[in-house]
Design a protein around this motif. Sequence first.
Motif, PDB file in Angstrom:
ATOM      1  N   VAL A  60       1.140  -1.121   0.059  1.00  0.00           N
ATOM      2  CA  VAL A  60       0.062  -0.067  -0.059  1.00  0.00           C
ATOM      3  C   VAL A  60       1.372   1.059  -0.243  1.00  0.00           C
ATOM      4  CG1 VAL A  60      -1.574   1.353   1.364  1.00  0.00           C
ATOM      5  CG2 VAL A  60      -2.350  -0.876   1.235  1.00  0.00           C
ATOM      6  N   ARG A  61      -0.185   2.343  -0.552  1.00  0.00           N
ATOM      7  CA  ARG A  61       1.687   2.952  -1.369  1.00  0.00           C
ATOM      8  C   ARG A  61       1.537   3.824   0.085  1.00  0.00           C
ATOM      9  NH1 ARG A  61       0.933   5.319  -7.158  1.00  0.00           N
ATOM     10  NH2 ARG A  61       2.199   6.848  -5.966  1.00  0.00           N
ATOM     11  N   LEU A  65      -3.990   7.550   8.872  1.00  0.00           N
ATOM     12  CA  LEU A  65      -4.684   6.772  10.571  1.00  0.00           C
ATOM     13  C   LEU A  65      -5.940   7.514  11.503  1.00  0.00           C
ATOM     14  CD1 LEU A  65      -1.062   4.509  11.706  1.00  0.00           C
ATOM     15  CD2 LEU A  65      -4.049   3.379  10.952  1.00  0.00           C
ATOM     16  N   VAL A  66      -7.158   7.686  10.794  1.00  0.00           N
ATOM     17  CA  VAL A  66      -7.619   9.233  11.590  1.00  0.00           C
ATOM     18  C   VAL A  66      -8.177   8.469  13.207  1.00  0.00           C
ATOM     19  CG1 VAL A  66      -9.629  10.351  11.459  1.00  0.00           C
ATOM     20  CG2 VAL A  66      -8.620   9.635   9.113  1.00  0.00           C
ATOM     21  N   ASP A  67      -7.276   9.413  13.824  1.00  0.00           N
ATOM     22  CA  ASP A  67      -7.723   9.648  15.758  1.00  0.00           C
ATOM     23  C   ASP A  67      -8.920  10.091  15.857  1.00  0.00           C
ATOM     24  OD1 ASP A  67      -7.841   9.072  18.210  1.00  0.00           O
ATOM     25  OD2 ASP A  67      -5.488   8.450  18.331  1.00  0.00           O
ATOM     26  N   SER A  71      -8.076  14.172  17.691  1.00  0.00           N
ATOM     27  CA  SER A  71      -7.469  14.341  16.484  1.00  0.00           C
ATOM     28  C   SER A  71      -7.148  14.570  15.774  1.00  0.00           C
ATOM     29  CB  SER A  71      -8.418  15.810  16.668  1.00  0.00           C
ATOM     30  OG  SER A  71      -9.373  15.853  17.815  1.00  0.00           O
ATOM     31  N   THR A  72      -6.516  13.720  15.750  1.00  0.00           N
ATOM     32  CA  THR A  72      -5.016  14.336  14.240  1.00  0.00           C
ATOM     33  C   THR A  72      -5.035  12.379  13.230  1.00  0.00           C
ATOM     34  OG1 THR A  72      -3.873  12.093  15.845  1.00  0.00           O
ATOM     35  CG2 THR A  72      -3.533  13.905  16.617  1.00  0.00           C
ATOM     36  N   ILE A  73      -4.638  12.661  12.300  1.00  0.00           N
ATOM     37  CA  ILE A  73      -4.246  11.782  11.174  1.00  0.00           C
ATOM     38  C   ILE A  73      -3.156  11.739  11.291  1.00  0.00           C
ATOM     39  CG2 ILE A  73      -4.590  11.894   9.293  1.00  0.00           C
ATOM     40  CD1 ILE A  73      -7.026  13.703   9.391  1.00  0.00           C
ATOM     41  N   GLU A  74      -2.254  10.853  11.165  1.00  0.00           N
ATOM     42  CA  GLU A  74      -0.903  10.134  11.124  1.00  0.00           C
ATOM     43  C   GLU A  74      -0.944   9.720   9.614  1.00  0.00           C
ATOM     44  OE1 GLU A  74       2.351   6.993  12.811  1.00  0.00           O
ATOM     45  OE2 GLU A  74       0.461   6.871  13.695  1.00  0.00           O
ATOM     46  N   ILE A  75      -0.215  10.119   8.957  1.00  0.00           N
ATOM     47  CA  ILE A  75      -0.085   9.636   7.441  1.00  0.00           C
ATOM     48  C   ILE A  75       1.591   9.456   7.470  1.00  0.00           C
ATOM     49  CG2 ILE A  75       0.172  10.201   5.294  1.00  0.00           C
ATOM     50  CD1 ILE A  75      -0.965  12.656   5.349  1.00  0.00           C
ATOM     51  N   ARG A  76       1.324   7.624   6.725  1.00  0.00           N
ATOM     52  CA  ARG A  76       2.785   7.384   6.695  1.00  0.00           C
ATOM     53  C   ARG A  76       2.791   6.815   5.025  1.00  0.00           C
ATOM     54  NH1 ARG A  76       1.861   2.972  10.810  1.00  0.00           N
ATOM     55  NH2 ARG A  76       1.628   3.656  13.055  1.00  0.00           N
ATOM     56  N   ARG A  77       3.969   6.799   4.808  1.00  0.00           N
ATOM     57  CA  ARG A  77       4.549   6.683   3.070  1.00  0.00           C
ATOM     58  C   ARG A  77       5.282   5.390   2.506  1.00  0.00           C
ATOM     59  NH1 ARG A  77       3.927  12.092   2.896  1.00  0.00           N
ATOM     60  NH2 ARG A  77       1.147  12.563   2.162  1.00  0.00           N
ATOM     61  N   SER A  81       9.812  -0.957   1.870  1.00  0.00           N
ATOM     62  CA  SER A  81      10.286  -2.133   2.389  1.00  0.00           C
ATOM     63  C   SER A  81       9.440  -1.928   4.082  1.00  0.00           C
ATOM     64  CB  SER A  81      11.801  -2.043   2.997  1.00  0.00           C
ATOM     65  OG  SER A  81      12.224  -0.618   3.506  1.00  0.00           O
ATOM     66  N   GLY A  82       7.864  -1.288   3.449  1.00  0.00           N
ATOM     67  CA  GLY A  82       7.153  -1.005   4.927  1.00  0.00           C
ATOM     68  C   GLY A  82       6.996   0.467   4.715  1.00  0.00           C
ATOM     69  N   PHE A  83       6.352   0.958   5.619  1.00  0.00           N
ATOM     70  CA  PHE A  83       6.251   2.176   5.798  1.00  0.00           C
ATOM     71  C   PHE A  83       7.254   3.628   6.835  1.00  0.00           C
ATOM     72  CE2 PHE A  83       1.651   1.006   5.424  1.00  0.00           C
ATOM     73  CZ  PHE A  83       1.359   0.904   4.431  1.00  0.00           C
ATOM     74  N   ASP A  84       7.635   4.785   6.052  1.00  0.00           N
ATOM     75  CA  ASP A  84       7.846   5.551   7.194  1.00  0.00           C
ATOM     76  C   ASP A  84       7.307   6.074   8.461  1.00  0.00           C
ATOM     77  OD1 ASP A  84       6.023   7.445   6.399  1.00  0.00           O
ATOM     78  OD2 ASP A  84       7.335   8.432   5.051  1.00  0.00           O
ATOM     79  N   ALA A  85       8.163   6.684   8.960  1.00  0.00           N
ATOM     80  CA  ALA A  85       8.332   6.586  10.696  1.00  0.00           C
ATOM     81  C   ALA A  85       6.619   7.821  10.484  1.00  0.00           C
ATOM     82  CB  ALA A  85       8.698   7.070  11.610  1.00  0.00           C
ATOM     83  N   GLY A  86       6.586   7.980   9.220  1.00  0.00           N
ATOM     84  CA  GLY A  86       4.631   9.103   9.291  1.00  0.00           C
ATOM     85  C   GLY A  86       5.103  10.046  10.233  1.00  0.00           C
TER      86      GLY A  86
END
Length: 113
Positions: A60-61, A65-67, A71-77, A81-86
Amino acid sequence: IWTGTHTYLEPDLFYISAELEARLDPQHRTTADLVIEVISPGSAIYDRNTKADTYGALGVRELWLVDETASTIEIRRQTGSGFDAGTIHTRGERIASTVFPAPVLTVEQLSHD
């Protein structure tokens, strides 16, 4: 999104580009360009760790993660080899996807208050 022959994950929302869709079996999609998961208090650890790691391993590119509680949104890219720290975005911040051709959004637009 299928993780195996008989196992799959059900994201709250996902986007598959026409380019990716052309390469996937429509009855057995195994990845997505963007997955959005709304974190619930009862599954927060699972959603942030196991489920997120699985999406990363499936290629998945981008994962949002909507919390709603925080009231936060964490975006991981995807790094290959997996996702960055976000990055974590809070109220008032503008966010945009690198894979979904959408307008810039705010955290408030994706949170339920």
